[in-house]
Design an enzyme around this catalytic site. Structure first.
Site, PDB file in Angstrom:
ATOM      1  N   MET A  70       0.837  -1.203   0.000  1.00 21.51           N
ATOM      2  CA  MET A  70       0.000   0.000   0.000  1.00 21.51           C
ATOM      3  C   MET A  70       0.875   1.257   0.000  1.00 21.51           C
ATOM      4  O   MET A  70       0.394   2.353   0.317  1.00 21.51           O
ATOM      5  CB  MET A  70      -0.951  -0.013   1.199  1.00 21.51           C
ATOM      6  CG  MET A  70      -1.916  -1.194   1.127  1.00 21.51           C
ATOM      7  SD  MET A  70      -3.455  -0.915   1.994  1.00 21.51           S
ATOM      8  CE  MET A  70      -2.884  -0.754   3.666  1.00 21.51           C
ATOM      9  N   LEU A 102       6.691   3.236   1.459  1.00 14.01           N
ATOM     10  CA  LEU A 102       7.592   2.080   1.559  1.00 14.01           C
ATOM     11  C   LEU A 102       8.707   2.285   2.576  1.00 14.01           C
ATOM     12  O   LEU A 102       9.185   3.401   2.789  1.00 14.01           O
ATOM     13  CB  LEU A 102       8.190   1.775   0.184  1.00 14.01           C
ATOM     14  CG  LEU A 102       7.182   1.443  -0.923  1.00 14.01           C
ATOM     15  CD1 LEU A 102       7.912   1.104  -2.223  1.00 14.01           C
ATOM     16  CD2 LEU A 102       6.260   0.302  -0.525  1.00 14.01           C
ATOM     17  N   HIS A 139       9.341  -3.498   3.309  1.00 10.62           N
ATOM     18  CA  HIS A 139       8.866  -3.734   1.937  1.00 10.62           C
ATOM     19  C   HIS A 139      10.060  -4.069   1.019  1.00 10.62           C
ATOM     20  O   HIS A 139       9.992  -4.993   0.201  1.00 10.62           O
ATOM     21  CB  HIS A 139       8.194  -2.478   1.368  1.00 10.62           C
ATOM     22  CG  HIS A 139       6.954  -2.043   2.095  1.00 10.62           C
ATOM     23  ND1 HIS A 139       6.871  -0.846   2.770  1.00 10.62           N
ATOM     24  CD2 HIS A 139       5.742  -2.618   2.235  1.00 10.62           C
ATOM     25  CE1 HIS A 139       5.662  -0.718   3.297  1.00 10.62           C
ATOM     26  NE2 HIS A 139       4.953  -1.768   2.989  1.00 10.62           N
ATOM     27  N   GLY A 179       4.971 -10.317   3.977  1.00  6.32           N
ATOM     28  CA  GLY A 179       5.730 -10.149   5.217  1.00  6.32           C
ATOM     29  C   GLY A 179       5.014 -10.788   6.401  1.00  6.32           C
ATOM     30  O   GLY A 179       3.802 -10.636   6.555  1.00  6.32           O
ATOM     31  N   LYS A 185       5.137  -9.814   9.245  1.00  6.28           N
ATOM     32  CA  LYS A 185       4.645  -8.721  10.106  1.00  6.28           C
ATOM     33  C   LYS A 185       3.120  -8.781  10.192  1.00  6.28           C
ATOM     34  O   LYS A 185       2.528  -8.477  11.225  1.00  6.28           O
ATOM     35  CB  LYS A 185       5.132  -7.403   9.504  1.00  6.28           C
ATOM     36  CG  LYS A 185       4.325  -6.172   9.795  1.00  6.28           C
ATOM     37  CD  LYS A 185       4.680  -5.599  11.133  1.00  6.28           C
ATOM     38  CE  LYS A 185       4.132  -4.212  11.398  1.00  6.28           C
ATOM     39  NZ  LYS A 185       2.742  -4.007  11.088  1.00  6.28           N
ATOM     40  N   ASP A 186       2.479  -9.170   9.069  1.00  5.32           N
ATOM     41  CA  ASP A 186       1.024  -9.316   9.040  1.00  5.32           C
ATOM     42  C   ASP A 186       0.705 -10.811   9.074  1.00  5.32           C
ATOM     43  O   ASP A 186       0.306 -11.405   8.069  1.00  5.32           O
ATOM     44  CB  ASP A 186       0.457  -8.634   7.789  1.00  5.32           C
ATOM     45  CG  ASP A 186       0.750  -7.148   7.799  1.00  5.32           C
ATOM     46  OD1 ASP A 186      -0.011  -6.410   8.419  1.00  5.32           O
ATOM     47  OD2 ASP A 186       1.772  -6.724   7.224  1.00  5.32           O
ATOM     48  N   ARG A 236       2.453   3.000   8.956  1.00  2.84           N
ATOM     49  CA  ARG A 236       1.684   3.791   9.931  1.00  2.84           C
ATOM     50  C   ARG A 236       2.583   4.480  10.956  1.00  2.84           C
ATOM     51  O   ARG A 236       2.159   5.439  11.598  1.00  2.84           O
ATOM     52  CB  ARG A 236       0.646   2.919  10.638  1.00  2.84           C
ATOM     53  CG  ARG A 236      -0.529   2.553   9.745  1.00  2.84           C
ATOM     54  CD  ARG A 236      -1.626   1.843  10.532  1.00  2.84           C
ATOM     55  NE  ARG A 236      -2.820   1.645   9.728  1.00  2.84           N
ATOM     56  CZ  ARG A 236      -3.034   0.607   8.920  1.00  2.84           C
ATOM     57  NH1 ARG A 236      -2.108  -0.313   8.787  1.00  2.84           N
ATOM     58  NH2 ARG A 236      -4.160   0.509   8.230  1.00  2.84           N
TER      59      ARG A 236
HETATM   60  P1  AMP Z   1       1.594  -2.943   3.469  1.00  2.08           P
HETATM   61  O1  AMP Z   1       2.103  -1.924   2.513  1.00  2.08           O
HETATM   62  O2  AMP Z   1       1.698  -2.514   4.900  1.00  2.08           O
HETATM   63  O3  AMP Z   1       0.249  -3.479   3.091  1.00  2.08           O
HETATM   64  O4  AMP Z   1       2.585  -4.165   3.373  1.00  2.08           O
HETATM   65  C1  AMP Z   1       2.943  -4.759   2.144  1.00  2.08           C
HETATM   66  C2  AMP Z   1       3.727  -6.014   2.426  1.00  2.08           C
HETATM   67  O5  AMP Z   1       4.897  -5.686   3.171  1.00  2.08           O
HETATM   68  C3  AMP Z   1       2.934  -7.027   3.296  1.00  2.08           C
HETATM   69  O6  AMP Z   1       3.204  -8.328   2.828  1.00  2.08           O
HETATM   70  C4  AMP Z   1       3.506  -6.793   4.658  1.00  2.08           C
HETATM   71  O7  AMP Z   1       3.399  -7.912   5.521  1.00  2.08           O
HETATM   72  C5  AMP Z   1       4.962  -6.474   4.354  1.00  2.08           C
HETATM   73  N1  AMP Z   1       5.561  -5.725   5.467  1.00  2.08           N
HETATM   74  C6  AMP Z   1       5.036  -4.635   6.096  1.00  2.08           C
HETATM   75  N2  AMP Z   1       5.836  -4.264   7.112  1.00  2.08           N
HETATM   76  C7  AMP Z   1       6.883  -5.141   7.125  1.00  2.08           C
HETATM   77  C8  AMP Z   1       8.057  -5.283   7.932  1.00  2.08           C
HETATM   78  N3  AMP Z   1       8.319  -4.471   8.954  1.00  2.08           N
HETATM   79  N4  AMP Z   1       8.917  -6.284   7.641  1.00  2.08           N
HETATM   80  C9  AMP Z   1       8.681  -7.134   6.607  1.00  2.08           C
HETATM   81  N5  AMP Z   1       7.595  -7.047   5.801  1.00  2.08           N
HETATM   82  C10 AMP Z   1       6.712  -6.066   6.058  1.00  2.08           C
END
Ligand code: AMP
Length: 282
Positions: free
Chosen positions: A30, A33, A37, A149, A151-152, A189
């Site tokens: 989303m 970055l 990411h 990731g 993380k989720d 966030r």
């Molecule tokens: P998001 O942009 O937050 O939706 O995340 C996009 C991808 O990046 C998802 O697969 C997340 O799990 C991964 N991600 C977000 N934060 C982290 C982090 N701190 N370490 C590793 N991967 C992450």
């Protein structure tokens, strides 16, 4: 890096790779970055021939409109970071491009138990929106490998289930959570937090570490109570949950069993920002 804003544009280029047997690695995001990411982009670069990243703030996965409106957008910086990381293709669609027939989900995904607890319970409809967008993206990009990731954590399980339900021919690879030196998990966030808020937010990592270090000595309920107290004292309010769960099923456990792989998962608000994190504890 080539940037596509339309489905037609990206599909045209990607379809040319199929006869060449090129392996496509895909990292959906989303935006806003950070190194978490970028670590997924790096993994994809190692394991695939072509790396595609998408940036799309998906409206259908936000159950809280304020959270959606305040979601950080840093597109110019994102493009620079992706260029530097060697990403090949960036897909940057609009809402209309993603959902030409409207955003209403026609057939809900049967996610079962996974949708009834933790993020599923506190963010009703969230995982339906996640499945909707990832399914649509996978049908456009058609990658052989999808990088997500840890993380989720629950999201990874949900997407695995969606891939199974839809019988999609894609391999799922999970990357480890990247953290600041303080222990705070990197998150888009975090950009909404003050410096003081970021310092206080380290309490999430500390509370999970506390559980990890004491899980063999103290009972689960006492550990949960103590760790919630740690978060409240640090300034988190409310704490949605700190749950100690079976790492394979996410079922909450009430006693420690050494042969069971456990994960602690946390969701809590600080400075009005909801943060989530998790840690494997044995
Ligand atoms: P998001 O942009 O937050 O939706 O995340 C996009 C991808 O990046 C998802 O697969 C997340 O799990 C991964 N991600 C977000 N934060 C982290 C982090 N701190 N370490 C590793 N991967 C992450």
């Amino acid at each position: 890096m080539i940037i596509f804003k339309t489905v037609q544009g990206i599909e045209k280029v990607l379809s040319k790779l199929i006869p060449e047997n090129k392996k496509i690695g895909f990292v959906p995001t989303m935006g806003a970055l950070h190194h978490g990411h970028l670590s997924l982009i790096e993994q994809s670069k190692k394991q695939a021939d072509i790396t595609v990243c998408s940036i799309f703030v998906n409206p259908t996965q936000f159950n809280d409109q304020t959270d959606f409106q305040k979601y950080p957008v840093t597109i110019e910086n994102d493009i620079l970071l992706l260029e530097e990381a060697g990403c090949d293709i960036l897909f940057l669609p609009s809402v209309n491009e993603m959902y030409p027939q409207g955003t209403v989900l026609k057939q809900p995904y049967n996610l079962g138990f996974l949708e009834t607890l933790l993020e599923g319970k506190y963010r009703p409809g969230h995982f339906q929106g996640v499945c909707q967008v990832v399914h649509r993206l996978l049908s456009i990009v058609k990658p052989q490998v999808l990088f997500l990731g840890q993380k989720d954590y629950q999201q990874c399980m949900v997407i695995r289930k969606m891939i199974e339900l839809a019988a999609l021919p894609v391999e799922l690879i999970l990357g480890p959570t990247h953290r600041e030196n303080s222990g705070l998990a990197m998150s888009s966030r975090n950009m909404r937090l003050s410096d003081e808020g970021k310092q206080k937010a380290v309490a999430i990592f500390n509370s999970m570490q506390y559980i990890k270090e004491h899980i063999t000595q103290e009972d689960v309920e006492a550990l949960q109570r103590k760790s919630i107290d740690m978060l409240l004292k640090a300034g988190f309010d409310p704490v949605d949950y700190i749950a100690i769960c079976d790492a394979h099923t996410l079922a909450p456990v009430d006693t420690y069993q050494p042969d069971k792989k456990l994960v602690v998962l946390v969701a809590a608000f600080i400075e009005g920002v909801r943060l989530i994190d998790n840690l494997m504890i044995n």
